[in-house]
Scaffold this motif. Structure first.
Motif, PDB file in Angstrom:
ATOM      1  N   ALA A 275       0.448   5.504   1.783  1.00 45.70           N
ATOM      2  CA  ALA A 275      -0.648   5.533   2.343  1.00 45.70           C
ATOM      3  C   ALA A 275       0.430   5.432   4.402  1.00 45.70           C
TER       4      ALA A 275
ATOM      5  N   SER B 289      -2.268   5.378  10.846  1.00 48.44           N
ATOM      6  CA  SER B 289      -3.352   5.705  11.603  1.00 48.44           C
ATOM      7  C   SER B 289      -2.534   5.731  12.906  1.00 48.44           C
TER       8      SER B 289
ATOM      9  N   LYS C  53      -4.487   5.813   7.149  1.00 42.40           N
ATOM     10  CA  LYS C  53      -5.279   7.558   7.600  1.00 42.40           C
ATOM     11  C   LYS C  53      -6.501   7.141   6.710  1.00 42.40           C
ATOM     12  N   ASP C  54      -6.660   6.625   5.318  1.00 44.94           N
ATOM     13  CA  ASP C  54      -7.949   6.447   4.667  1.00 44.94           C
ATOM     14  C   ASP C  54      -8.819   5.968   5.328  1.00 44.94           C
ATOM     15  N   GLY C  55      -8.950   5.109   6.327  1.00 44.18           N
ATOM     16  CA  GLY C  55      -9.847   4.107   8.008  1.00 44.18           C
ATOM     17  C   GLY C  55      -9.770   2.807   7.377  1.00 44.18           C
TER      18      GLY C  55
ATOM     19  N   ARG D 172       0.836  -0.968   0.566  1.00 39.45           N
ATOM     20  CA  ARG D 172      -0.110   0.180   0.133  1.00 39.45           C
ATOM     21  C   ARG D 172       1.027   1.322   0.012  1.00 39.45           C
TER      22      ARG D 172
END
Length: 257
Positions: A206, A209, A223-225, A203
């Motif tokens: 990315a 988080s 971070k993008d969920g 990934r």
């Protein structure tokens, strides 16, 4: 009176200094201060130990008798708390003080701990010291899946070691390519595709988080969920100069000495 040499560190700089001193001074008193335990080892060979291709003894580039043969005292598992240039002494964390006439600071680097939420609450591994490698190898023996946080040089060495152990990998890298400090865009894209062709999930662009325990596994949140679970986590987000021993102002420090 023999010259008193103190070498802080037990890797390439200190070892070369030890050899060089003895070429010119056969009588001087040399003390090597090592914050780890044991004689010097090869850091670049640590992934081969994790992968089961080398033994602990294979990693050693010196044996304890080697220090004695050069008339040097190896002080192990000791951190330097402070340096007193005017008084010509170093103070160890244990309280012991060692006086010197000449001092070498060869402390090298240490891993950077990224600001990931929950990192301290889950088991995680670095690959920078011998203890790191021992811990990673032990964890890998029980793991089927792993995340490697960071796709730089150390991250890729860790990933390759785990891949050899048939562990299903996910690499998370903030740059758009792997090895961003070593490869340009074209080469980086080729290398990225080669890694994916080996069955590794990568990934790019990315950030991790958060990490959290999820039963016996670790839940990784990007971070993008996006989320996924793994058995083990490896952190490889870079290194920085190890300068704690001069934090009392003994020498000028910027990013390094």
């Amino acid at each position: 009176m023999p010259t008193r040499y103190v070498l802080i560190g037990n890797s390439a700089a200190a070892l070369e200094a030890l050899r060089g001193i003895r070429k010119h001074d056969r009588e001087g008193d040399i003390t090597v201060i090592n914050r780890e335990e044991g004689p010097a080892y090869s850091r670049v060979a640590l992934p081969y130990y994790v992968a089961g291709e080398m033994t602990l003894n294979d990693l050693l580039i010196r044996q304890r008798p080697d220090y004695g043969s050069l008339g040097a005292t190896l002080v192990e598992k000791e951190n330097v708390k402070a340096i007193d240039p005017a008084g010509k002494r170093v103070e160890l964390a244990s309280g012991k003080k060692i006086e010197f006439d000449k001092l070498l600071i060869g402390t090298g680097s240490e891993t950077i701990k990224p600001p990931i939420q929950g990192l301290d609450q889950v088991p995680h591994h670095y690959l920078w010291t011998l203890d790191d490698a021992i811990g990673m190898k032990k964890a890998a023996e029980k793991a089927q899946t792993a995340v490697v946080i960071g796709g730089g040089f150390i991250g890729m060495l860790a990933a390759e070691a785990l891949r050899k152990l048939k562990i299903k990998l996910t690499i998370v890298e903030m740059a758009p390519i792997l090895l961003p400090q070593l490869l340009d865009e074209g080469a980086g894209k080729l290398f990225l595709q080669a890694v994916r062709d080996e069955g590794v999930t990568v990934r790019t662009g990315a950030l991790v988080s958060a990490l959290a325990k999820k039963g016996d596994a670790i839940e990784v949140t990007l971070k993008d969920g996006a989320t996924f679970t793994v058995d083990m986590a490896v952190v490889a987000t870079g290194v920085k100069p190890h300068v704690q021993c001069v934090s009392n102002g003994a020498v000028v420090v910027n990013k390094g000495i």
